[in-house]
Design a protein around this motif. Structure first.
Motif, PDB file in Angstrom:
ATOM      1  N   ALA A   1     -88.368  14.487   1.974  1.00 27.17           N
ATOM      2  CA  ALA A   1     -87.657  15.242   0.937  1.00 27.17           C
ATOM      3  C   ALA A   1     -87.984  16.731   0.989  1.00 27.17           C
ATOM      4  CB  ALA A   1     -88.005  14.673  -0.439  1.00 27.17           C
ATOM      5  N   ASP A   2     -89.183  17.060   1.460  1.00 24.10           N
ATOM      6  CA  ASP A   2     -89.599  18.460   1.535  1.00 24.10           C
ATOM      7  C   ASP A   2     -88.878  19.227   2.648  1.00 24.10           C
ATOM      8  OD1 ASP A   2     -91.440  17.932  -0.495  1.00 24.10           O
ATOM      9  OD2 ASP A   2     -93.047  17.454   0.932  1.00 24.10           O
ATOM     10  N   LEU A   3     -88.133  18.517   3.505  1.00 24.29           N
ATOM     11  CA  LEU A   3     -87.410  19.175   4.587  1.00 24.29           C
ATOM     12  C   LEU A   3     -86.161  19.913   4.097  1.00 24.29           C
ATOM     13  CD1 LEU A   3     -87.597  16.413   7.344  1.00 24.29           C
ATOM     14  CD2 LEU A   3     -88.665  18.662   7.464  1.00 24.29           C
ATOM     15  N   ALA A   4     -85.722  19.666   2.881  1.00 26.24           N
ATOM     16  CA  ALA A   4     -84.545  20.364   2.356  1.00 26.24           C
ATOM     17  C   ALA A   4     -84.768  21.874   2.423  1.00 26.24           C
ATOM     18  CB  ALA A   4     -84.276  19.930   0.917  1.00 26.24           C
ATOM     19  N   GLY A   5     -83.844  22.572   3.069  1.00 22.81           N
ATOM     20  CA  GLY A   5     -83.955  24.010   3.259  1.00 22.81           C
ATOM     21  C   GLY A   5     -84.756  24.421   4.476  1.00 22.81           C
ATOM     22  N   ALA A   6     -85.255  23.469   5.246  1.00 25.07           N
ATOM     23  CA  ALA A   6     -86.114  23.778   6.389  1.00 25.07           C
ATOM     24  C   ALA A   6     -85.318  24.253   7.587  1.00 25.07           C
ATOM     25  CB  ALA A   6     -86.942  22.550   6.767  1.00 25.07           C
ATOM     26  N   ARG A   7     -86.003  24.992   8.451  1.00 27.28           N
ATOM     27  CA  ARG A   7     -85.462  25.435   9.741  1.00 27.28           C
ATOM     28  C   ARG A   7     -86.148  24.616  10.836  1.00 27.28           C
ATOM     29  NH1 ARG A   7     -88.059  30.744   9.821  1.00 27.28           N
ATOM     30  NH2 ARG A   7     -89.589  29.434   8.741  1.00 27.28           N
ATOM     31  N   LEU A   8     -85.372  23.810  11.527  1.00 34.15           N
ATOM     32  CA  LEU A   8     -85.917  22.922  12.550  1.00 34.15           C
ATOM     33  C   LEU A   8     -85.391  23.319  13.916  1.00 34.15           C
ATOM     34  CD1 LEU A   8     -85.489  19.487  10.713  1.00 34.15           C
ATOM     35  CD2 LEU A   8     -87.412  21.099  10.587  1.00 34.15           C
ATOM     36  N   ILE A   9     -86.111  22.921  14.955  1.00 33.43           N
ATOM     37  CA  ILE A   9     -85.718  23.231  16.328  1.00 33.43           C
ATOM     38  C   ILE A   9     -85.832  21.971  17.181  1.00 33.43           C
ATOM     39  CG2 ILE A   9     -88.052  24.003  16.996  1.00 33.43           C
ATOM     40  CD1 ILE A   9     -86.626  26.167  18.743  1.00 33.43           C
ATOM     41  N   ALA A  10     -84.923  21.821  18.131  1.00 34.16           N
ATOM     42  CA  ALA A  10     -84.885  20.622  18.975  1.00 34.16           C
ATOM     43  C   ALA A  10     -84.411  20.978  20.366  1.00 34.16           C
ATOM     44  CB  ALA A  10     -83.962  19.563  18.378  1.00 34.16           C
ATOM     45  N   HIS A  11     -84.838  20.185  21.335  1.00 31.01           N
ATOM     46  CA  HIS A  11     -84.267  20.260  22.677  1.00 31.01           C
ATOM     47  C   HIS A  11     -82.857  19.669  22.688  1.00 31.01           C
ATOM     48  CE1 HIS A  11     -88.422  20.435  24.842  1.00 31.01           C
ATOM     49  NE2 HIS A  11     -87.977  21.623  24.542  1.00 31.01           N
ATOM     50  N   PRO A  12     -81.999  20.110  23.596  1.00 32.72           N
ATOM     51  CA  PRO A  12     -80.689  19.482  23.739  1.00 32.72           C
ATOM     52  C   PRO A  12     -80.852  17.991  24.073  1.00 32.72           C
ATOM     53  CG  PRO A  12     -80.809  21.508  25.027  1.00 32.72           C
ATOM     54  CD  PRO A  12     -82.200  21.209  24.557  1.00 32.72           C
ATOM     55  N   GLN A  13     -80.119  17.149  23.385  1.00 35.97           N
ATOM     56  CA  GLN A  13     -80.145  15.709  23.611  1.00 35.97           C
ATOM     57  C   GLN A  13     -81.513  15.084  23.342  1.00 35.97           C
ATOM     58  OE1 GLN A  13     -77.216  13.838  24.369  1.00 35.97           O
ATOM     59  NE2 GLN A  13     -76.470  15.832  23.703  1.00 35.97           N
ATOM     60  N   ASP A  14     -82.327  15.745  22.527  1.00 38.41           N
ATOM     61  CA  ASP A  14     -83.589  15.131  22.120  1.00 38.41           C
ATOM     62  C   ASP A  14     -83.284  13.874  21.319  1.00 38.41           C
ATOM     63  OD1 ASP A  14     -86.695  15.644  21.484  1.00 38.41           O
ATOM     64  OD2 ASP A  14     -85.681  14.906  19.691  1.00 38.41           O
ATOM     65  N   ALA A  15     -83.965  12.770  21.644  1.00 35.63           N
ATOM     66  CA  ALA A  15     -83.655  11.484  21.014  1.00 35.63           C
ATOM     67  C   ALA A  15     -83.910  11.515  19.513  1.00 35.63           C
ATOM     68  CB  ALA A  15     -84.459  10.370  21.671  1.00 35.63           C
TER      69      ALA A  15
ATOM     70  N   VAL B   1     -94.496  24.787  19.725  1.00 34.38           N
ATOM     71  CA  VAL B   1     -95.552  24.418  18.770  1.00 34.38           C
ATOM     72  C   VAL B   1     -96.251  25.664  18.221  1.00 34.38           C
ATOM     73  CG1 VAL B   1     -97.747  23.216  18.477  1.00 34.38           C
ATOM     74  CG2 VAL B   1     -95.866  22.088  19.692  1.00 34.38           C
ATOM     75  N   PRO B   2     -96.740  26.598  19.059  1.00 35.21           N
ATOM     76  CA  PRO B   2     -97.357  27.808  18.487  1.00 35.21           C
ATOM     77  C   PRO B   2     -96.374  28.643  17.665  1.00 35.21           C
ATOM     78  CG  PRO B   2     -97.979  27.552  20.796  1.00 35.21           C
ATOM     79  CD  PRO B   2     -96.885  26.564  20.526  1.00 35.21           C
ATOM     80  N   GLN B   3     -95.099  28.703  18.090  1.00 35.35           N
ATOM     81  CA  GLN B   3     -94.111  29.468  17.331  1.00 35.35           C
ATOM     82  C   GLN B   3     -93.894  28.858  15.947  1.00 35.35           C
ATOM     83  OE1 GLN B   3     -90.789  29.361  20.051  1.00 35.35           O
ATOM     84  NE2 GLN B   3     -91.322  31.320  20.992  1.00 35.35           N
ATOM     85  N   MET B   4     -93.829  27.531  15.893  1.00 29.38           N
ATOM     86  CA  MET B   4     -93.656  26.864  14.606  1.00 29.38           C
ATOM     87  C   MET B   4     -94.851  27.130  13.698  1.00 29.38           C
ATOM     88  SD  MET B   4     -94.614  23.945  12.715  1.00 29.38           S
ATOM     89  CE  MET B   4     -95.125  22.679  13.891  1.00 29.38           C
ATOM     90  N   LEU B   5     -96.050  27.014  14.251  1.00 27.00           N
ATOM     91  CA  LEU B   5     -97.251  27.246  13.452  1.00 27.00           C
ATOM     92  C   LEU B   5     -97.359  28.701  13.004  1.00 27.00           C
ATOM     93  CD1 LEU B   5     -99.798  25.086  15.493  1.00 27.00           C
ATOM     94  CD2 LEU B   5     -98.776  24.537  13.264  1.00 27.00           C
ATOM     95  N   ALA B   6     -96.716  29.613  13.734  1.00 26.30           N
ATOM     96  CA  ALA B   6     -96.703  31.028  13.350  1.00 26.30           C
ATOM     97  C   ALA B   6     -95.623  31.335  12.324  1.00 26.30           C
ATOM     98  CB  ALA B   6     -96.506  31.904  14.585  1.00 26.30           C
ATOM     99  N   GLY B   7     -94.791  30.335  11.994  1.00 24.24           N
ATOM    100  CA  GLY B   7     -93.796  30.520  10.946  1.00 24.24           C
ATOM    101  C   GLY B   7     -92.380  30.737  11.416  1.00 24.24           C
ATOM    102  N   GLN B   8     -92.142  30.715  12.743  1.00 23.88           N
ATOM    103  CA  GLN B   8     -90.782  30.948  13.223  1.00 23.88           C
ATOM    104  C   GLN B   8     -89.871  29.772  12.886  1.00 23.88           C
ATOM    105  OE1 GLN B   8     -90.646  32.368  17.225  1.00 23.88           O
ATOM    106  NE2 GLN B   8     -88.405  32.269  17.372  1.00 23.88           N
ATOM    107  N   TRP B   9     -90.444  28.570  12.870  1.00 21.23           N
ATOM    108  CA  TRP B   9     -89.708  27.361  12.505  1.00 21.23           C
ATOM    109  C   TRP B   9     -90.547  26.562  11.518  1.00 21.23           C
ATOM    110  CZ3 TRP B   9     -85.403  28.569  14.855  1.00 21.23           C
ATOM    111  CH2 TRP B   9     -85.454  29.206  16.081  1.00 21.23           C
ATOM    112  N   ASP B  10     -89.886  25.655  10.820  1.00 24.73           N
ATOM    113  CA  ASP B  10     -90.610  24.796   9.883  1.00 24.73           C
ATOM    114  C   ASP B  10     -90.947  23.431  10.477  1.00 24.73           C
ATOM    115  OD1 ASP B  10     -90.482  26.632   7.632  1.00 24.73           O
ATOM    116  OD2 ASP B  10     -88.334  26.179   7.582  1.00 24.73           O
ATOM    117  N   GLY B  11     -90.278  23.064  11.575  1.00 32.98           N
ATOM    118  CA  GLY B  11     -90.538  21.764  12.184  1.00 32.98           C
ATOM    119  C   GLY B  11     -89.874  21.641  13.528  1.00 32.98           C
ATOM    120  N   ILE B  12     -90.379  20.710  14.330  1.00 30.64           N
ATOM    121  CA  ILE B  12     -89.890  20.497  15.698  1.00 30.64           C
ATOM    122  C   ILE B  12     -89.568  19.018  15.874  1.00 30.64           C
ATOM    123  CG2 ILE B  12     -90.394  20.786  18.151  1.00 30.64           C
ATOM    124  CD1 ILE B  12     -92.694  22.654  17.332  1.00 30.64           C
TER     125      ILE B  12
END
Length: 311
Positions: free
Chosen positions: A96-110, A142-153
């Motif tokens: 539920a806390d993901l609402a409003g989050a910025r996530l990043i994924a590889h193309p065709q990530d399962a 992973v380091p970019q997310m932990l630095a605040g560029q993304w909220d999750g991977i």
């Protein structure tokens, strides 16, 4: 066809080759690196491969979408490896806390492909999340997310952990995983697949392939360092510590349930039907494939001869 570049959680294939198990079955096997577990399913068909290591859930999805697919003949992952990794020190603790989050994924990530199903299972509105698709390696993400560029991977639990280790991150304290195991446990993961033509034309070879891979799995469980040696023979630049962690984590998380301890390879038809139902509902597909269209257990070794996971 493999799921990705040569890495720890493929070691059983290489041990089967190096220990002569394919040769024992009269088989000559070559390996081609892939770009994702999900993409490998369609790649087996379009690339003209006889066999491959692909995502069982993606196979169900393609069947539901009425596309040509291989058929799975041996389950490798009994539980889903998918995750959204977030900063353990951050505010996101539940789906539920993901609402409003910025996530990043590889193309065709399962995991990304199954995000609509994750949202249906957890009540999250998928439109409340912003998703960026990137080819960047997880060692950068992973380091970019932990630095605040993304909220999750999006990714696999042990892939994200291992590549975080390669990036110098203490993943045990830095990452928190929102996993499909906890929130959408019906899903499977990787499976050994063959083309339908290969199954029809060479059934003895398919059975031999299953026997050889099962022996490779048994060797992997018995000797983790020997398994990593087999991967390193093909990928000398391998980060051994990270890939050892990735392999042991895979054996424990995706392959460590009670069914795998009794003998790895088969699936539960009721779970396949539930996967088909979830995918058809989330993606508005017109059909739900029957288990026999997805998985053929005919070629599995007898239970007494199957690899077993340790407790």
């Amino acid at each position: 066809m493999l799921n990705t570049f040569y890495s720890g959680p493929q070691a059983w294939f290489f041990l089967a080759a190096d220990n002569g198990y394919f040769a024992d079955e009269g088989l000559e096997v070559s390996f081609t690196e892939g770009s994702s577990l999900a993409r490998a399913v369609g790649g087996i068909v379009t690339g003209g491969f006889d066999a491959g290591y692909g995502d069982l859930n993606e196979l169900v999805r393609l069947q539901a979408a009425e596309q040509e697919t291989p058929v799975a003949v041996m389950a490798i992952h009994n539980r889903p490896p998918y995750s959204i990794a977030v900063d353990a020190a951050g505010p996101i603790k539940t789906p539920a806390d993901l609402a409003g989050a910025r996530l990043i994924a590889h193309p065709q990530d399962a995991a990304w492909l199954l995000f609509p199903e994750f949202c249906r299972a957890t009540g999250l509105d998928p439109d409340s999340v912003t998703i960026t698709i990137s080819e960047a390696p997880h060692t950068q993400m992973v380091p970019q997310m932990l630095a605040g560029q993304w909220d999750g991977i999006f990714g696999f639990v042990n892939t994200l952990n291992a590549q975080g280790i390669e990036a110098g991150v203490d993943v045990a304290t830095a990452l928190h995983h929102l996993t499909w195991i906890d929130h959408a446990p019906a899903f499977y993961g990787g499976a050994l697949m063959v083309s339908r033509a290969f199954r029809t034309d060479h059934p003895q070879a398919v059975a031999g392939l299953c026997r050889a891979v099962s022996r490779g799995l048994a060797n992997t469980v018995a000797d983790i360092d020997g398994a990593i040696d087999a991967v390193a023979r093909r990928n000398p630049a391998l980060d051994r510590a990270a890939n050892r962690a990735r392999l042991t984590g895979t054996l424990a998380l995706e392959m460590g349930d009670a069914a795998a301890q009794a003998g790895l390879g088969d699936v539960d038809d009721a779970r396949l039907r539930e996967i088909a139902r979830l995918i058809a509902a989330a993606k508005d597909y017109p059909r739900q494939p029957e288990p026999t269209a997805v998985f053929d257990r005919f070629f599995l070794p007898p239970m007494a001869n199957r690899a077993r996971m340790s407790g």
